[in-house]
Design a protein around this motif. Structure first.
Motif, PDB file in Angstrom:
ATOM      1  N   THR A  65     -37.441  62.904  71.220  1.00  0.00           N
ATOM      2  CA  THR A  65     -38.464  62.736  72.251  1.00  0.00           C
ATOM      3  C   THR A  65     -39.720  62.038  71.762  1.00  0.00           C
ATOM      4  OG1 THR A  65     -39.331  64.944  71.792  1.00  0.00           O
ATOM      5  CG2 THR A  65     -37.685  64.742  73.553  1.00  0.00           C
ATOM      6  N   THR A  66     -39.826  61.802  70.464  1.00  0.00           N
ATOM      7  CA  THR A  66     -40.997  61.123  69.922  1.00  0.00           C
ATOM      8  C   THR A  66     -40.925  59.628  70.235  1.00  0.00           C
ATOM      9  OG1 THR A  66     -41.121  62.731  68.131  1.00  0.00           O
ATOM     10  CG2 THR A  66     -42.309  60.662  67.820  1.00  0.00           C
ATOM     11  N   ILE A  67     -42.030  59.086  70.706  1.00  0.00           N
ATOM     12  CA  ILE A  67     -42.088  57.658  71.010  1.00  0.00           C
ATOM     13  C   ILE A  67     -42.531  56.931  69.748  1.00  0.00           C
ATOM     14  CG2 ILE A  67     -43.203  55.886  72.402  1.00  0.00           C
ATOM     15  CD1 ILE A  67     -43.532  57.975  74.586  1.00  0.00           C
ATOM     16  N   GLY A  68     -41.650  56.089  69.240  1.00  0.00           N
ATOM     17  CA  GLY A  68     -41.952  55.340  68.029  1.00  0.00           C
ATOM     18  C   GLY A  68     -42.227  53.877  68.342  1.00  0.00           C
ATOM     19  N   LEU A  69     -42.386  53.074  67.284  1.00  0.00           N
ATOM     20  CA  LEU A  69     -42.676  51.658  67.457  1.00  0.00           C
ATOM     21  C   LEU A  69     -41.541  50.910  68.129  1.00  0.00           C
ATOM     22  CD1 LEU A  69     -44.468  50.820  64.091  1.00  0.00           C
ATOM     23  CD2 LEU A  69     -45.463  50.965  66.364  1.00  0.00           C
ATOM     24  N   ASP A  70     -40.303  51.311  67.860  1.00  0.00           N
ATOM     25  CA  ASP A  70     -39.165  50.624  68.475  1.00  0.00           C
ATOM     26  C   ASP A  70     -39.198  50.766  69.999  1.00  0.00           C
ATOM     27  OD1 ASP A  70     -38.290  49.986  65.951  1.00  0.00           O
ATOM     28  OD2 ASP A  70     -37.000  51.762  65.804  1.00  0.00           O
ATOM     29  N   ARG A  71     -39.462  51.969  70.478  1.00  0.00           N
ATOM     30  CA  ARG A  71     -39.522  52.173  71.927  1.00  0.00           C
ATOM     31  C   ARG A  71     -40.715  51.465  72.531  1.00  0.00           C
ATOM     32  NH1 ARG A  71     -38.336  58.350  73.305  1.00  0.00           N
ATOM     33  NH2 ARG A  71     -37.912  57.524  75.367  1.00  0.00           N
ATOM     34  N   LEU A  72     -41.825  51.393  71.798  1.00  0.00           N
ATOM     35  CA  LEU A  72     -42.997  50.672  72.305  1.00  0.00           C
ATOM     36  C   LEU A  72     -42.728  49.177  72.383  1.00  0.00           C
ATOM     37  CD1 LEU A  72     -46.020  52.458  70.623  1.00  0.00           C
ATOM     38  CD2 LEU A  72     -45.455  52.377  73.039  1.00  0.00           C
ATOM     39  N   ARG A  73     -42.035  48.628  71.395  1.00  0.00           N
ATOM     40  CA  ARG A  73     -41.708  47.201  71.427  1.00  0.00           C
ATOM     41  C   ARG A  73     -40.818  46.884  72.620  1.00  0.00           C
ATOM     42  NH1 ARG A  73     -40.584  47.640  65.640  1.00  0.00           N
ATOM     43  NH2 ARG A  73     -42.540  47.165  64.609  1.00  0.00           N
ATOM     44  N   ASP A  74     -39.841  47.747  72.905  1.00  0.00           N
ATOM     45  CA  ASP A  74     -38.976  47.538  74.063  1.00  0.00           C
ATOM     46  C   ASP A  74     -39.782  47.567  75.358  1.00  0.00           C
ATOM     47  OD1 ASP A  74     -36.856  47.405  72.332  1.00  0.00           O
ATOM     48  OD2 ASP A  74     -36.213  49.486  72.676  1.00  0.00           O
ATOM     49  N   ALA A  75     -40.725  48.499  75.471  1.00  0.00           N
ATOM     50  CA  ALA A  75     -41.541  48.598  76.678  1.00  0.00           C
ATOM     51  C   ALA A  75     -42.471  47.395  76.810  1.00  0.00           C
ATOM     52  CB  ALA A  75     -42.355  49.888  76.657  1.00  0.00           C
ATOM     53  N   MET A  76     -43.031  46.945  75.697  1.00  0.00           N
ATOM     54  CA  MET A  76     -43.928  45.772  75.731  1.00  0.00           C
ATOM     55  C   MET A  76     -43.161  44.501  76.067  1.00  0.00           C
ATOM     56  SD  MET A  76     -46.977  46.871  75.135  1.00  0.00           S
ATOM     57  CE  MET A  76     -48.025  45.662  74.405  1.00  0.00           C
ATOM     58  N   ALA A  77     -41.889  44.436  75.687  1.00  0.00           N
ATOM     59  CA  ALA A  77     -41.079  43.257  75.992  1.00  0.00           C
ATOM     60  C   ALA A  77     -40.797  43.161  77.487  1.00  0.00           C
ATOM     61  CB  ALA A  77     -39.768  43.316  75.216  1.00  0.00           C
TER      62      ALA A  77
END
Length: 183
Positions: A122-134
């Motif tokens: 459930t932790t939001i990491g950099l990978d999930r943030l990059r996907d959302a920013m894309a």
């Protein structure tokens, strides 16, 4: 005096039982801990003698509480005695629970899986943030951020839905599909 002594012994047993639990201990030690009960449910219920001697809620207070709660008043003296007895046992129960020493115990935030694997999932990491920013695109004069949906195929058969609900119908009539029934 005997009830105070038994309560103190119960509290000591609870504290030592909590401190004895460890993942490094053997199963034999755990079985010896659980072999005899360290407390009883009866300790959470009031004694009949103490309940009758000093009631903490008067009938006047009971009527006031019922009025505040928009509950019906007791119809008879027996029902009033029963309500007072129930209220006394509930107050005693709450007081006994409040006496438990909870130092070092983390409060319950919510009921869900708090294992390290679940926390990691459930932790939001950099990978999930990059996907959302894309998925974001800056548009317009005011530079508004607009989410661009990524074409994703969620269908198990591999075919993307084209939005045509009547496309797979065998027979149609205008904007409707036709169902043929037997005679």
């Amino acid at each position: 005096m005997a009830s105070v002594r038994s309560r103190l012994l119960t509290r000591c047993r609870l504290n030592t039982a909590f401190s004895r639990f460890s993942s490094s201990k053997s199963n034999a030690n755990l079985e010896s801990i659980l072999a005899e009960p360290s407390w009883s449910v009866r300790s959470l219920l009031p004694d009949r003698a103490s309940q009758a001697s000093s009631p903490s809620v008067t009938p006047k207070q009971l009527h006031h509480l019922l009025r505040l709660s928009a509950l019906p008043q007791p119809a008879s003296d027996e029902e009033e005695r029963s309500m007072l007895q129930t209220l006394e046992s509930q107050i005693h129960f709450v007081k006994e629970i409040q006496r438990v020493d909870a130092t070092g115990v983390e409060p319950l935030r919510s009921i869900y899986d708090e294992s390290p694997e679940a926390v990691k999932e459930t932790t939001i990491g950099l990978d999930r943030l990059r996907d959302a920013m894309a998925q974001e695109q800056v548009t317009g004069r005011r530079r508004r951020v607009k989410r661009v949906p990524i074409a994703k195929n969620d269908r198990p058969d591999g075919n993307a839905w084209d939005g045509n609900a009547l496309g797979s119908a065998s027979k149609t009539k205008g904007p409707y599909f036709v169902v043929e029934t037997g005679s």
